[in-house]
Design an enzyme around this catalytic site. Structure first.
Site, PDB file in Angstrom:
ATOM      1  N   ARG A 187      52.950  -7.242  16.225  1.00  0.00           N
ATOM      2  CA  ARG A 187      52.278  -5.647  15.868  1.00  0.00           C
ATOM      3  C   ARG A 187      52.607  -6.132  14.158  1.00  0.00           C
ATOM      4  O   ARG A 187      51.387  -5.465  13.726  1.00  0.00           O
ATOM      5  CB  ARG A 187      52.875  -4.483  16.228  1.00  0.00           C
ATOM      6  N   CYS A 248      57.947   2.394  10.867  1.00  0.00           N
ATOM      7  CA  CYS A 248      57.042   2.099  12.091  1.00  0.00           C
ATOM      8  C   CYS A 248      56.197   1.975  11.577  1.00  0.00           C
ATOM      9  O   CYS A 248      55.163   2.111  11.468  1.00  0.00           O
ATOM     10  CB  CYS A 248      58.453   2.068  13.247  1.00  0.00           C
ATOM     11  N   ARG A 249      55.521   2.778  12.790  1.00  0.00           N
ATOM     12  CA  ARG A 249      53.581   3.089  13.595  1.00  0.00           C
ATOM     13  C   ARG A 249      54.004   4.685  13.047  1.00  0.00           C
ATOM     14  O   ARG A 249      52.722   5.075  12.415  1.00  0.00           O
ATOM     15  CB  ARG A 249      53.691   2.505  14.417  1.00  0.00           C
ATOM     16  N   LYS A 250      55.068   5.000  13.296  1.00  0.00           N
ATOM     17  CA  LYS A 250      54.581   6.400  13.377  1.00  0.00           C
ATOM     18  C   LYS A 250      55.944   7.235  13.474  1.00  0.00           C
ATOM     19  O   LYS A 250      55.707   8.684  13.729  1.00  0.00           O
ATOM     20  CB  LYS A 250      53.902   6.960  14.284  1.00  0.00           C
ATOM     21  N   GLY A 251      57.670   6.931  13.033  1.00  0.00           N
ATOM     22  CA  GLY A 251      58.293   6.955  12.619  1.00  0.00           C
ATOM     23  C   GLY A 251      59.598   7.097  13.725  1.00  0.00           C
ATOM     24  O   GLY A 251      60.252   8.244  13.475  1.00  0.00           O
ATOM     25  N   VAL A 252      59.435   7.047  14.202  1.00  0.00           N
ATOM     26  CA  VAL A 252      60.135   7.071  15.649  1.00  0.00           C
ATOM     27  C   VAL A 252      61.199   6.013  15.760  1.00  0.00           C
ATOM     28  O   VAL A 252      62.152   6.366  15.785  1.00  0.00           O
ATOM     29  CB  VAL A 252      59.252   6.711  17.559  1.00  0.00           C
ATOM     30  N   THR A 253      60.625   4.727  16.114  1.00  0.00           N
ATOM     31  CA  THR A 253      61.214   3.624  16.294  1.00  0.00           C
ATOM     32  C   THR A 253      62.518   3.464  15.664  1.00  0.00           C
ATOM     33  O   THR A 253      63.574   3.073  15.057  1.00  0.00           O
ATOM     34  CB  THR A 253      60.492   2.423  17.126  1.00  0.00           C
ATOM     35  N   SER A 275      54.959   6.234   7.915  1.00  0.00           N
ATOM     36  CA  SER A 275      54.745   4.902   8.720  1.00  0.00           C
ATOM     37  C   SER A 275      53.254   4.016   8.606  1.00  0.00           C
ATOM     38  O   SER A 275      52.481   4.388   7.987  1.00  0.00           O
ATOM     39  CB  SER A 275      55.324   4.769  10.186  1.00  0.00           C
TER      40      SER A 275
END
Length: 297
Positions: A187, A248-253, A275
């Site tokens: 990704r 990351c993609r949305k601030g989670v991982t 992100s």
């Protein structure tokens, strides 16, 4: 600078089991199940209602976010966060322990750990090994929902732990912060699609380094040791003595990067909350790097 004493970011399943058995859960110690799964896979709230750590409340990350934002999983307002966690019986004096039920051992729990910290709450820990190992070790579970007495929580936003689109854009020129992306390599490179995404190509922010969050966890779901984590940062030439923004993609991982760095003694990793999702929709094309679609995401 005086070295700050870091609150323990991880608690063991054994410690939590003993706390449950000793009846220590209450206003001074609250447990949160912060599970979330992609639509159509597992149902987090349903699973919580079926079985959870005794005394744990369900932390619904879909509720505790900025639902007016066009971007994914953005932080709620100070007042929104304070009201939500207060309704779960959490005050500024509460030690909060967060876990989730992901098969990896931990997925969303570090995001909630960071949310508490960005809103000024330091006494928060992640359950090392998660619900997966709680079950594996045979600790007690219940289907009884938790109904804590509401508490008053006062939130103060720690802006040093949060970065905006404008700040990350400026950083491309100033290079004051190292930018670290926690998504899977495909990704990040743009060779694999973003899951469950419509109108979002994969790729990464120019200049970012890739450290997939799964690599911070051992196969059994526990966090790797500080020595192993430190070696991973060194291998990627990420200097823990210098400022870092995690994305990351949305601030989670990305919060897994913040947690791993914290375990190495670095408590100040900032999260780019919007992100890649926000970056893809707002940033100039030349700042988006991809090995797919002709090199531009």
């Amino acid at each position: 600078m005086v070295q700050q004493v870091l609150y323990r970011a991880l608690v063991s399943t054994k410690w939590l089991a003993e706390s449950v058995r000793a009846g220590r859960l209450g206003p001074g110690l609250r447990v949160l199940d912060a599970s979330w799964y992609s639509p159509g896979t597992r149902e987090a709230r349903k699973e919580y209602l079926e079985r959870h750590v005794p005394g744990a409340s369900f932390f619904d990350i879909e509720e505790c976010r900025d639902r007016a934002s066009p971007y994914e999983m953005m932080l709620p307002s100070k007042a929104g966060f304070a009201d939500y966690v207060g309704s779960l019986g959490i005050s500024n004096d509460t030690h909060v322990v967060v876990y989730d039920g992901d098969d990896l051992g931990s997925f969303y729990a570090p995001r909630v750990w960071w949310m508490f910290r960005v809103f000024g709450h330091r006494t928060v820990s992640v359950l090392n090994g998660g619900f997966r190992n709680w079950l594996k070790e045979g600790h007690p579970v219940t289907s009884e929902p938790s109904r804590p007495e509401p508490a008053v929580f006062k939130a103060t936003l720690d802006r040093s732990l949060l970065k905006t689109y404008e700040q990350v854009l400026e950083n491309l020129e100033s290079k004051r912060f190292q930018l670290v992306d926690s998504r899977a390599q495909g990704r990040y490179l743009g060779t694999q699609p973003e899951p469950d995404a419509v109108g979002l190509d994969s790729g990464h922010i120019r200049g970012s380094v890739n450290m997939p969050f799964m690599d911070f966890l051992m196969e059994d779901g526990f966090e790797k040791s500080p020595e192993e984590l430190r070696a991973m940062f060194e291998a990627k030439k990420v200097d823990l003595a210098k400022p870092i923004i995690a994305t990351c993609r949305k601030g989670v991982t990305a919060c897994h990067i913040a947690l791993a760095a914290y375990l190495c003694g670095k408590p100040d990793v900032a999260i780019y909350d919007g992100s890649w999702f926000e970056w893809f929709h707002r940033a100039p094309p030349e700042t988006r790097v991809s090995q797919g679609k002709g090199g531009k995401a």
